[in-house]
Design a protein around this motif. Structure first.
Motif, short mmCIF file in Angstrom:
data_model
loop_
_atom_site.label_atom_id
_atom_site.label_comp_id
_atom_site.label_asym_id
_atom_site.label_seq_id
_atom_site.Cartn_x
_atom_site.Cartn_y
_atom_site.Cartn_z
N MET A 1 47.63 50.14 21.90
CA MET A 1 46.97 51.01 22.88
C MET A 1 47.82 52.25 23.14
O MET A 1 49.04 52.21 23.09
CB MET A 1 46.77 50.27 24.20
N VAL A 2 47.14 53.38 23.40
CA VAL A 2 47.84 54.61 23.75
C VAL A 2 48.49 54.45 25.11
O VAL A 2 47.91 53.89 26.04
CB VAL A 2 46.85 55.80 23.77
N HIS A 33 39.03 55.57 2.84
CA HIS A 33 38.93 56.76 1.99
C HIS A 33 40.15 57.68 2.03
O HIS A 33 40.33 58.50 1.13
CB HIS A 33 37.68 57.57 2.36
N MET A 34 40.96 57.59 3.07
CA MET A 34 42.16 58.41 3.14
C MET A 34 43.32 57.68 2.46
O MET A 34 43.42 56.45 2.54
CB MET A 34 42.53 58.73 4.59
N THR A 35 44.21 58.41 1.81
CA THR A 35 45.35 57.81 1.13
C THR A 35 46.20 57.01 2.12
O THR A 35 46.61 57.53 3.16
CB THR A 35 46.22 58.91 0.48
N PHE A 36 46.45 55.75 1.79
CA PHE A 36 47.21 54.83 2.64
C PHE A 36 46.56 54.65 4.02
O PHE A 36 47.22 54.26 4.99
CB PHE A 36 48.66 55.30 2.82
N GLY A 37 45.26 54.96 4.12
CA GLY A 37 44.56 54.78 5.38
C GLY A 37 45.06 55.67 6.49
O GLY A 37 44.99 55.31 7.68
N GLY A 46 49.29 52.69 13.29
CA GLY A 46 48.65 51.93 14.37
C GLY A 46 47.22 52.30 14.66
O GLY A 46 46.80 52.26 15.82
N LEU A 47 46.44 52.66 13.63
CA LEU A 47 45.04 53.02 13.87
C LEU A 47 44.25 51.79 14.31
O LEU A 47 44.19 50.79 13.62
CB LEU A 47 44.43 53.60 12.59
N GLU A 48 43.63 51.89 15.48
CA GLU A 48 42.80 50.82 16.01
C GLU A 48 41.55 51.42 16.65
O GLU A 48 41.57 52.54 17.15
CB GLU A 48 43.56 50.00 17.08
N ALA A 49 40.46 50.65 16.61
CA ALA A 49 39.20 51.08 17.24
C ALA A 49 38.93 50.19 18.44
O ALA A 49 39.20 48.98 18.41
CB ALA A 49 38.06 50.99 16.24
N LYS A 61 49.13 56.61 16.52
CA LYS A 61 50.32 57.42 16.74
C LYS A 61 50.42 58.44 15.60
O LYS A 61 50.12 58.12 14.45
CB LYS A 61 51.58 56.55 16.73
N SER A 62 50.86 59.66 15.92
CA SER A 62 50.94 60.67 14.87
C SER A 62 52.01 61.70 15.20
O SER A 62 52.47 61.80 16.35
CB SER A 62 49.58 61.37 14.71
N GLY A 63 52.40 62.45 14.17
CA GLY A 63 53.40 63.50 14.33
C GLY A 63 53.58 64.24 13.03
O GLY A 63 53.08 63.81 11.97
#
Length: 493
Positions: A1-2, A33-37, A46-49, A61-63
């Motif tokens: 979670m964020v 469809h994106m490289t390495f998801g 940590g992509l979650e829906a 999380k991103s940077g």
């Protein structure tokens, strides 16, 4: 979670043509469809829906890849898509812009994939015909849809043929006169030729286009259309009657009910309905450009495009593709119309016609008369024509850049103009121009036989435009900018 305790540092939205049910598949699209998801060019983990009372959303999380900065990103799966960035490390505006561009490009790829499983039905209240988006378009119309330069270059080829034939018959002296007459006829008829086979003409009384999007099971569009062909036809007729008799908002639920009545299983979340007041958009823009409303025709071409053809303002025809109406919102369509009307206001067709005529007379009465021995060198004539074609295309870059600038200045929306270019040209931006991967020589993109400057250049110029201190001379400013962009394209940062 964020971590919701972190400071909210940035919020932005992305307009989309996707229905609610299609948006639910966005996280899955990124994973598969994106490289390495992950999103390209960024650190991501940590992509979650999630689903909550506040709606559906995904988080990660991103940077930037080469910095320690990190933030939490929440993407609400709604229309428009809302994005929130939170970070305990403050702001990184360069990364924020990069993330916005990356998400916009990924959404465009997702929309492109979603169209493969979407049935589009369009109506023009006042016209008895309905339409589905074509997968192909007329080769003749393609000549007029890109730029008037294509038409003028075609006339050069016609001129070569005319000169050769008449010279062989002993009438070479009259070839230039016949050539100019043919060229003038072709250019004066450009508007009528470009609208051939297009059944929809937008007028003050028939001003709207209604677009219904219906999502079908993934990969089953052809089967769906074949299985329910007659029932789809019945639903279309029912919907046409409904839209023709009622000018207000008709909701997706009502459209879904008509499909169910026709015997087609449907759910309201699989539909999206949009009314586009095409005449109203063009009329508003034309008023700001101090022009009368040109003839407006709708092409069923699924590619997003528009073109203003015609030798004079009075003979002008504005061609708008269905793809443009589907993929852009009203504000973005307005800026595209502004770009095309800038060409008409500045008399670009006349300028290009004069340029091509001057080249033709110089070639016939100077080059072929005084430099004939030189022209007999094998291959030199081909080199000459390649050089002439490239020179005319490069001059076209001045006109296209000025049209971008004038549309942004007169309508006061440079960033909206930039967004429309990103949506229209996202595939070229990502795959050919490495828009998301800055660095490296870009000379090859400038050397293409294309009257438009590279998209990355047009977008960067629009995004950096200062409306408080705008250029005083749009054309001269555009000439300087294009020349500088071309010269500096050889440099590798």
């Amino acid at each position: 979670m964020v971590d919701t305790q972190s400071e909210l540092v940035r919020t932005f939205t992305i307009d989309t043509e996707l229905s609610h049910s299609q948006l639910m598949a966005f996280p899955k699209f990124i994973r598969e469809h994106m490289t390495f998801g992950a999103l390209p060019g960024l650190k991501m983990s940590g992509l979650e829906a999630y689903a909550s009372s506040g709606g559906h959303y995904m988080e990660f999380k991103s940077g930037p890849q080469r910095k320690s900065y990190e933030c939490s990103v929440r993407v609400y799966l709604e229309r428009p898509i809302k994005v929130e960035l939170r970070s305990s490390m403050g702001r990184d505006q360069e990364f924020e812009k990069q993330l916005e561009n990356v998400l916009l490009m990924v959404v465009q790829f997702f929309e492109e994939e979603a169209r493969k499983s979407t049935l589009y039905v369009a109506f023009m209240p006042g016209s008895p015909k309905t339409a589905q988006l074509r997968q192909r378009t007329s080769g003749v119309r393609n000549i007029f849809m890109g730029n008037m330069i294509s038409l003028f270059l075609l006339s050069i080829l016609i001129g070569i043929a005319v000169f050769s034939i008449m010279s062989a018959l002993g009438f070479g002296l009259y070839a230039p006169i016949v050539m100019i007459a043919l060229m003038l006829t072709l250019v004066l008829s450009a508007g009528k030729i470009s609208s051939l086979g297009t059944p929809w003409k937008i007028t003050k009384n028939s001003r709207e286009v209604v677009i219904v999007q219906h999502q079908v099971p993934e990969g089953a569009l052809q089967f769906y259309v074949g299985e329910y062909r007659d029932k789809i036809r019945a639903a279309k007729q029912s919907l046409f009657t409904m839209f023709a008799s009622y000018s207000g908002e008709i909701k997706s639920e009502t459209v879904a009910q008509e499909f169910v009545k026709a015997g087609i299983p449907a759910d309201k979340s699989d539909f999206l309905v949009r009314r586009v007041d095409v005449y109203g958009i063009v009329e508003r823009v034309a008023r700001k450009f101090d022009l009368s409303v040109p003839t407006i025709v709708i092409s069923h071409d699924p590619r997003p495009n528009a073109a203003a053809t015609g030798f004079t303002k009075q003979l002008a025809t504005m061609i708008v593709t269905m793809g443009l109406l589907v993929q852009l919102d009203d504000e973005e369509i307005e800026l595209v119309m502004g770009h095309e009307l800038s060409h008409l206001r500045s008399g670009d067709p006349v300028v290009l016609f004069s340029l091509v005529v001057a080249e033709y007379f110089a070639r016939v009465y100077v080059l072929f008369v005084y430099v004939t021995p030189l022209m007999q060198i094998p291959g030199l004539l081909i080199v000459y024509f390649i050089g002439v074609f490239w020179g005319i295309f490069f001059f076209g870059k001045f006109l296209e850049t000025r049209a971008d600038l004038e549309a942004a200045l007169i309508l006061q929306k440079p960033k909206v103009m930039a967004e429309s270019l990103k949506k229209i040209g996202f595939r070229r931006l990502v795959l050919e121009e490495r828009f998301l991967e800055p660095g490296g020589s870009r000379l090859g993109e400038w050397l293409r036989m294309d009257p438009h400057p590279p998209l990355y250049f047009r977008i960067q110029r629009l995004e950096s435009l200062d409306l408080v201190n705008p250029p005083k001379h749009p054309f001269l400013s555009s000439v300087r900018a294009v020349t500088s962009g071309f010269v500096n394209s050889r440099r590798v940062p």
